[in-house]
Enzyme design. Structure first.
Site, PDB file in Angstrom:
ATOM      1  CG  HIS E  14     -13.942  -3.901   5.083  1.00  0.00           C
ATOM      2  ND1 HIS E  14     -13.778  -2.717   4.096  1.00  0.00           N
ATOM      3  CD2 HIS E  14     -13.832  -4.768   4.197  1.00  0.00           C
ATOM      4  CE1 HIS E  14     -13.445  -3.134   2.826  1.00  0.00           C
ATOM      5  NE2 HIS E  14     -13.507  -4.270   2.860  1.00  0.00           N
ATOM      6  CG  HIS E  41      -9.314  -6.319   1.910  1.00  0.00           C
ATOM      7  ND1 HIS E  41      -9.311  -7.167   0.798  1.00  0.00           N
ATOM      8  CD2 HIS E  41     -10.715  -5.911   2.043  1.00  0.00           C
ATOM      9  CE1 HIS E  41     -10.635  -6.875   0.242  1.00  0.00           C
ATOM     10  NE2 HIS E  41     -11.147  -6.300   1.040  1.00  0.00           N
ATOM     11  CD  GLU E 124     -10.892  -3.137  -0.590  1.00  0.00           C
ATOM     12  OE1 GLU E 124     -11.522  -2.367  -0.021  1.00  0.00           O
ATOM     13  OE2 GLU E 124     -11.117  -3.608  -1.710  1.00  0.00           O
TER      14      GLU E 124
END
Lengths: 136, 136, 136, 136, 136, 136
Positions: E14, E41, E124
């Site tokens: 992302h 991640h 995350e």
């Protein structure tokens, strides 16, 4: 030469007992692990293979093949099993972490191809583990 | 008002089976957990108590007393046991993680004094856990 | 030949200081670790022994004996202690993770019998650890 | 001779693709890792150096220098990057965990001074890691 | 009333960017997360459901059904994807951990039957996580 | 409304002692934690804030600001310190995990702006932690 390690888990039960010992000897040596009903663990298995990196794939071993071999040779046989009763190696051998690591080595070594088996590590609990490198 | 949590581990075996189901129903619902020989886990128990901080000790609960209660009421009964055969609550109740958490609550709640039981958490594996707060 | 590892934890405090350095040199080299009041860690100790598997027990080492030796030789001496002031090895030697690992090796090696000491690993934090294999 | 290991993390994205393969071959070998948009991981890096302990510091390596080298040579280049597009080694080489470990070794080995690089370990996930010892 | 939590992992990439901000504003607020190539991640997802225990199964929820829903609604859509480009919720919304947790709640809540969705937690990294309970 | 949690670690030493108790009472209640030289821990701190998601950033809180506040108000004061001697709250109060959690709440609550402090969790060891929600 690189070493690649893949982890997997299996849940099994076992107990420790030597039929040549007296009940007192078994209890003295094995303590609460001697309970014949069995008790269990979430075993963590680490399989390490070594080899050179294939320049066309960047891999030392095809991970899908490694996963398949580990599933077929180890997890299908040991996961959700009572080791003493359902796994051939342990019908006449005590399923200690030491013996489990050796049994897993013997199951995996002949089935791996491109890469060579380097180490089998088995955790019985997060605080106790055994390594076997195939050394006599 | 503070909440204090202490963890402990126990190794036990269990299997899932409802005697009112047919063998097919048991296998369909419980899968490989239906193996009557049992399989096992390293259960992790988290016990949370709540209360105000005693200004003379800085403690919400005496940790030695909490440890003693957890050992006597839970670990001595469940560690290195086959839950279905050796723990009274599970002679006629399926030892799922849900039912284990409730049984542990019922064992601990009446024995804790200065601090009040707030939550029982039981991990069957690192990836699956149940919380019980004593709610009906 | 198998390698068995058992983990244990101890909580201790320490600080880093060389009396032959000036205060400026000590601060420059050791930074906030030079604070003479000390600071602390939850040290994790991994002790690895190696040997052949005893066929009557399935063990490379009796775990109760290994636990007893680790408790008596290491944990009783270092747990809940200020290493610089209360552990003989560190009265005149800086208790870095390196030196702690060597000291633990020297305490354990002569006390282990059936199995041979292979490695001492000490974690100061989850992100920093030292291995010592008894190599000169 | 002691071995000291320091861990660090970096978050990066990558994908697996060999331009000499057909699209079908790439998909067959690399599966969902072949998605050209990339996907990512929290990589964990463990760097192990070995050496003798300096008696004036108790250190095998100055941790601040080790941290600086790891940050400058590895983390600044790879953290929060798309490896295939932004890291020179991977413009024409597939960024598998194997190749990442080798690239990190090659970046670190010439920059370390007092202590010698012994091992680079890279975890792609908690269940998969690669070790490289600089062996041809 | 018990609460059951199941964990799963997915690997995605992302980046953070608000098209209404200037490039300087984006860099100031988002730092290295603003890199348009993306970074990634290993996200860890924890899904908690609550309900009463079915006395015939001992379950608050059928784990196979829960696993199927999580796989179909979340992992198939997000694993090995670039969230900003390939997941509909994030074509016009920044894929922060906060927004990922809300999106997962909205995907799961209508699909769960016997048990009620209680909490979605998304890590995350091991050091940063978000909880969403469906509260407006 | 979402809840975001950030973890951090600090290494500190402490001991437990009530000057109004006799030496015997202190030893009986605090055991080896009563050693006046101190011992130490790697404390893990989890700070949870809650709030609504800012649609322009996707954040409930600016992570850099949260990190800065945690560093300035907590870590700079407690990391690498002997809590009893160097942290004002503990000059006349026993630095138990309970009191540390409350002190951290009182330091953080007035400094957080956009988001509201929801919970402070402090782990003394991986097996013992305290939660404080600001409740009287």
């Amino acid at each position: 030469m690189v070493y690649l390690t893949r982890k997997a888990e299996f849940a099994a039960s076992h107990y420790y007992h030597n039929p040549e010992f007296t009940p007192e000897q078994n209890r003295a040596l094995f303590g609460k692990c001697n309970n014949p009903n069995g008790h269990g663990h979430n075993y963590t298995l680490e399989v390490t293979v070594k080899g050179s990196v294939d320049p066309t794939s960047g891999f030392v071993v095809d991970l899908k093949q490694l996963k398949d071999v580990m599933n077929r040779e180890v997890l299908d046989a040991m996961d959700h099993r009572f080791l003493n009763k359902e796994v051939p190696e342990f019908l006449h051998q005590i399923p200690t972490t030491e013996n489990i690591a050796i049994a897993i080595w013997q199951r995996l070594a002949p089935k791996l191809k491109a890469a060579q088996l380097h180490r089998v590590r088995v955790y019985e609990t997060p605080d106790l583990f055994v390594d076997f490198y195939g050394e006599a």
